[in-house]
Motif scaffolding. Sequence first.
Motif: not given
Length: 158
Positions: A142-149, A38-45, A15-21
């Motif tokens: 991306v900022l409107e959606q917020g970045i998840s950890d 550093l996933r900014l956009l939802q994959p395949n969408e 569920k983008a946007p997120y940061v994943r190790l």
Amino acid sequence: MAEVESFTLDHTKVKAPYVRLIAEEKGPKGDVIANFDLRLLQPNEKEMPTSGMHTLEHLFADLMRDRLDGIIDVSPFGCRTGFHLITWGSHSATEVAKVLTDVLTVIANETKWEDVQGVSIESCGNYRDHSLFTAKEYAKLVLEQGISDDPFERHVVK
């Protein structure tokens, strides 16, 4: 055949946007290298146009290094939905998400063309393929959606 971690990730579950190790690896002398998604956009969408992605790459190379120690590289994904961040040493996804949020805020609200490094024919391999306008628009999105950890549960970092 080598197993590539990003090809084993179920891109329909994140569920983008997120940061994943993605991984941390130790070298022969004990040095740690970390790889982040550093996933900014939802994959395949959605995917970002190359010109905006390219400009974000140049801006991340500069602005993220000012805010996070040990950055080796920030490189775009070929799918154009995000970036790899490679660092010396360990960082948490929360720490990286806060830095990414700060950097995207600067890009969206303060950055001018003169602030983008490496965009001349001498310093860039494809200097004609940049768009600060597009980079700013995607930063705002991306900022409107917020970045998840967390890549699977929305846990927006403030």
